[in-house]
Design a protein around this motif. Sequence first.
Motif, PDB file in Angstrom:
ATOM      1  N   LEU A   1     -10.579  12.302  11.672  1.00  0.00           N
ATOM      2  CA  LEU A   1     -10.448  11.118  12.526  1.00  0.00           C
ATOM      3  C   LEU A   1     -11.118  11.380  13.879  1.00  0.00           C
ATOM      4  CD1 LEU A   1      -6.783   9.852  11.887  1.00  0.00           C
ATOM      5  CD2 LEU A   1      -8.911   9.108  10.820  1.00  0.00           C
TER       6      LEU A   1
ATOM      7  N   VAL B   1      -5.025   8.812  -0.574  1.00  0.00           N
ATOM      8  CA  VAL B   1      -5.438   9.609   0.593  1.00  0.00           C
ATOM      9  C   VAL B   1      -6.862  10.138   0.398  1.00  0.00           C
ATOM     10  CG1 VAL B   1      -4.965  11.680   1.939  1.00  0.00           C
ATOM     11  CG2 VAL B   1      -3.074  10.204   1.238  1.00  0.00           C
TER      12      VAL B   1
ATOM     13  N   TRP C   1      -3.295  10.198  15.403  1.00  0.00           N
ATOM     14  CA  TRP C   1      -2.660  11.040  14.386  1.00  0.00           C
ATOM     15  C   TRP C   1      -2.724  12.465  14.898  1.00  0.00           C
ATOM     16  CZ3 TRP C   1      -0.450  10.052   9.631  1.00  0.00           C
ATOM     17  CH2 TRP C   1      -0.450  11.075   8.677  1.00  0.00           C
TER      18      TRP C   1
ATOM     19  N   ALA D   1      -6.436   3.357  20.221  1.00  0.00           N
ATOM     20  CA  ALA D   1      -5.377   3.109  19.243  1.00  0.00           C
ATOM     21  C   ALA D   1      -4.480   4.338  19.173  1.00  0.00           C
ATOM     22  CB  ALA D   1      -5.996   2.815  17.906  1.00  0.00           C
ATOM     23  N   PRO D   2      -3.274   4.167  18.670  1.00  0.00           N
ATOM     24  CA  PRO D   2      -2.410   5.339  18.501  1.00  0.00           C
ATOM     25  C   PRO D   2      -3.106   6.358  17.623  1.00  0.00           C
ATOM     26  CG  PRO D   2      -1.198   3.331  18.112  1.00  0.00           C
ATOM     27  CD  PRO D   2      -2.636   2.929  18.254  1.00  0.00           C
TER      28      PRO D   2
ATOM     29  N   MET E   1       2.727   4.084   9.451  1.00  0.00           N
ATOM     30  CA  MET E   1       1.857   3.827  10.587  1.00  0.00           C
ATOM     31  C   MET E   1       2.670   3.467  11.826  1.00  0.00           C
ATOM     32  SD  MET E   1      -1.149   1.065  10.986  1.00  0.00           S
ATOM     33  CE  MET E   1      -1.694   0.547  12.610  1.00  0.00           C
TER      34      MET E   1
ATOM     35  N   SER F   1      -9.550   5.517  14.125  1.00  0.00           N
ATOM     36  CA  SER F   1      -8.217   5.361  14.710  1.00  0.00           C
ATOM     37  C   SER F   1      -7.154   5.480  13.633  1.00  0.00           C
ATOM     38  CB  SER F   1      -8.092   3.991  15.366  1.00  0.00           C
ATOM     39  OG  SER F   1      -8.165   2.987  14.367  1.00  0.00           O
ATOM     40  N   LEU F   2      -5.893   5.464  14.097  1.00  0.00           N
ATOM     41  CA  LEU F   2      -4.770   5.423  13.158  1.00  0.00           C
ATOM     42  C   LEU F   2      -4.830   4.140  12.327  1.00  0.00           C
ATOM     43  CD1 LEU F   2      -2.105   6.690  12.217  1.00  0.00           C
ATOM     44  CD2 LEU F   2      -0.962   5.478  14.069  1.00  0.00           C
ATOM     45  N   ASP F   3      -5.207   3.047  12.961  1.00  0.00           N
ATOM     46  CA  ASP F   3      -5.382   1.801  12.211  1.00  0.00           C
ATOM     47  C   ASP F   3      -6.410   1.969  11.090  1.00  0.00           C
ATOM     48  OD1 ASP F   3      -5.036  -0.602  14.952  1.00  0.00           O
ATOM     49  OD2 ASP F   3      -3.572   0.514  13.763  1.00  0.00           O
TER      50      ASP F   3
ATOM     51  N   PRO G   1       0.831  -1.198   0.000  1.00  0.00           N
ATOM     52  CA  PRO G   1       0.000   0.000   0.000  1.00  0.00           C
ATOM     53  C   PRO G   1       0.866   1.248   0.000  1.00  0.00           C
ATOM     54  CG  PRO G   1      -0.669  -1.521   1.725  1.00  0.00           C
ATOM     55  CD  PRO G   1       0.623  -2.015   1.187  1.00  0.00           C
ATOM     56  N   ILE G   2       0.402   2.306  -0.620  1.00  0.00           N
ATOM     57  CA  ILE G   2       1.213   3.510  -0.688  1.00  0.00           C
ATOM     58  C   ILE G   2       0.388   4.732  -0.330  1.00  0.00           C
ATOM     59  CG2 ILE G   2       2.911   2.660  -2.313  1.00  0.00           C
ATOM     60  CD1 ILE G   2       1.248   3.787  -4.569  1.00  0.00           C
ATOM     61  N   TRP G   3       1.081   5.773  -0.019  1.00  0.00           N
ATOM     62  CA  TRP G   3       0.488   7.032   0.413  1.00  0.00           C
ATOM     63  C   TRP G   3       0.576   7.976  -0.756  1.00  0.00           C
ATOM     64  CZ3 TRP G   3      -1.679   8.733   5.004  1.00  0.00           C
ATOM     65  CH2 TRP G   3      -1.669  10.102   5.282  1.00  0.00           C
TER      66      TRP G   3
ATOM     67  N   LEU H   1      -7.266   4.719   9.622  1.00  0.00           N
ATOM     68  CA  LEU H   1      -6.709   5.582   8.584  1.00  0.00           C
ATOM     69  C   LEU H   1      -5.860   4.771   7.611  1.00  0.00           C
ATOM     70  CD1 LEU H   1      -6.027   8.342   7.316  1.00  0.00           C
ATOM     71  CD2 LEU H   1      -4.156   8.530   8.978  1.00  0.00           C
ATOM     72  N   MET H   2      -4.950   3.973   8.155  1.00  0.00           N
ATOM     73  CA  MET H   2      -4.054   3.215   7.283  1.00  0.00           C
ATOM     74  C   MET H   2      -4.803   2.156   6.502  1.00  0.00           C
ATOM     75  SD  MET H   2      -1.321   4.767   7.598  1.00  0.00           S
ATOM     76  CE  MET H   2      -0.751   6.070   8.682  1.00  0.00           C
TER      77      MET H   2
ATOM     78  N   VAL I   1      -6.412   4.073   3.667  1.00  0.00           N
ATOM     79  CA  VAL I   1      -5.419   4.486   2.669  1.00  0.00           C
ATOM     80  C   VAL I   1      -4.962   3.266   1.861  1.00  0.00           C
ATOM     81  CG1 VAL I   1      -3.118   5.463   2.335  1.00  0.00           C
ATOM     82  CG2 VAL I   1      -4.676   6.470   4.028  1.00  0.00           C
ATOM     83  N   ALA I   2      -4.894   2.135   2.541  1.00  0.00           N
ATOM     84  CA  ALA I   2      -4.478   0.902   1.864  1.00  0.00           C
ATOM     85  C   ALA I   2      -5.582   0.352   0.964  1.00  0.00           C
ATOM     86  CB  ALA I   2      -4.078  -0.149   2.887  1.00  0.00           C
TER      87      ALA I   2
ATOM     88  N   ILE J   1      -6.906  15.820   8.240  1.00  0.00           N
ATOM     89  CA  ILE J   1      -7.043  14.389   8.511  1.00  0.00           C
ATOM     90  C   ILE J   1      -7.227  14.145   9.995  1.00  0.00           C
ATOM     91  CG2 ILE J   1      -5.778  12.208   8.504  1.00  0.00           C
ATOM     92  CD1 ILE J   1      -4.795  12.879   5.753  1.00  0.00           C
ATOM     93  N   ALA J   2      -6.476  14.863  10.821  1.00  0.00           N
ATOM     94  CA  ALA J   2      -6.642  14.712  12.263  1.00  0.00           C
ATOM     95  C   ALA J   2      -8.066  15.066  12.676  1.00  0.00           C
ATOM     96  CB  ALA J   2      -5.633  15.601  13.004  1.00  0.00           C
TER      97      ALA J   2
ATOM     98  N   LEU K   1       3.616   2.320   3.619  1.00  0.00           N
ATOM     99  CA  LEU K   1       2.504   2.791   4.428  1.00  0.00           C
ATOM    100  C   LEU K   1       2.558   2.151   5.820  1.00  0.00           C
ATOM    101  CD1 LEU K   1      -0.061   4.482   4.336  1.00  0.00           C
ATOM    102  CD2 LEU K   1      -1.275   2.471   3.534  1.00  0.00           C
TER     103      LEU K   1
END
Lengths: 229, 229
Positions: free
Chosen positions: A64, A11, B6, B3-4, B75, A70-72, A4-6, A74-75, A78-79, A60-61, B71
Amino acid sequence: MNAPIWTHESVWRAIDALAAEHGLSASGLARKAGLDPTAFNRSKRLGADGRPRWPSTESIAKILEATGASLDDLMRLVAGRFAAQGATKGAAFEPRRPPPEARPLPLLGFARAGAGGFFDDGGYPAGQGWDEVPFPAVRDESAYALSVTGDSMLPVYRDGDTIIVSPTAEIRSGDRVVVRTAEGEVMAKVLKRKTTRVIELESLNPEHPSRTVPLRDVAWIARILWASQ
Amino acid sequence: MNAPIWTHESVWRAIDALAAEHGLSASGLARKAGLDPTAFNRSKRLGADGRPRWPSTESIAKILEATGASLDDLMRLVAGRFAAQGATKGAAFEPRRPPPEARPLPLLGFARAGAGGFFDDGGYPAGQGWDEVPFPAVRDESAYALSVTGDSMLPVYRDGDTIIVSPTAEIRSGDRVVVRTAEGEVMAKVLKRKTTRVIELESLNPEHPSRTVPLRDVAWIARILWASQ
DNA sequence: TGGTTGAAAGGACTATTTTCCTGTAACCCT
DNA sequence: AGGGTTACAGGAAAATAGTCCTTTCAACCA
């Protein structure tokens, strides 16, 4: 499946997916996060010049926080891993190929290559002091190759050379680019200067003169990333 | 447990950690990513009014690309999970990495690029008639990268360009090569002619004269496969 | 049917981030 | 010692993302 890429695409896609997973439109999500409802309009994701507009990390913050994601999450988004309920009505208009996956190659500065200790007797990398560089660092899924024909791009590009072109890569002064004019002429040049009205293109052969083209005569411009040798 | 997240703090911390994992300073990472070296200065992370300044998502994309980070790496770093520092800087050369995996890219002859039907209005490949080419076609596990320094290889290679070199690739007349002499001089040239006793090397700048080197004075010769643009 | 609301496009304006520039300090090499 | 490079701080200018505003369209409800 590639890593996966950013990217600009992934995004924005994640933002759309987050909205959908919460039963919101993009404008609804923006509003919920305290942003202006037009902030995520599709019409605003590319500038008038076609340059990608990126959502800010701060925006983005905010989304969320507003959705409790969560950060999870988000990723994951994005993935491209969306919840089934949130499937967006895709604007998929062409099959996409994954870009080449980058691998680290040993890297050395040319000026150091003559010093002892970096190569063995057969010319293979050896010893200490090698850095690493990802190759090829091509992230654009719409990258394509052009096969050079003729002698007009000597001495940089020879007949039969292959150049790798990215329509979405950022272009800065000094970059080698492919330009198509409104008339249909396609040429490889060096972007010397870009103003709001014209671009100035240097020939790849330094003996040839620069050429100034009004922007209204430019159909598109894409950056050359790699050239075969 | 949450979760962590952003946040301004976690995003900047991730940038610092990414730099550190690649043996770079924040300014070195910015430079590597093509950003201004002052972009990530600590002094610029809060505005004069104390307002947090967030790095852009575009800048993040650039640093990920420049370092080859994924990615998942992003994270991990945002979540605060760092690797030991300096792991890759000046590391001993590690042999036997797999070469980059080739993927097909659309291919078109340059002479045809001006004809209608091969690109859409935005300059993306479209329509029929495109071939395919594997990119990058680098099979040599011992391939490495050299970073061009100085102006001596203009106009073909500019300062900062990266060339991908294969010690094992077949070399034919006309190929661009890296040659090391017995005396330790390393140069990039065009192989014009090879006999049983000498090689004749043309300069990359056509204005410069050819040079003939006895084979006994050649320590090794390797072919240049790709050059960044 | 008419009114309200939301979604979205598009343009102008504002706020924010990046770049450019300068200066200082540290480090390395000749 | 002098020169070159990098790291970092700080300010101004340039570039970019967000906001405001307007318009159009669609959906929904009384």
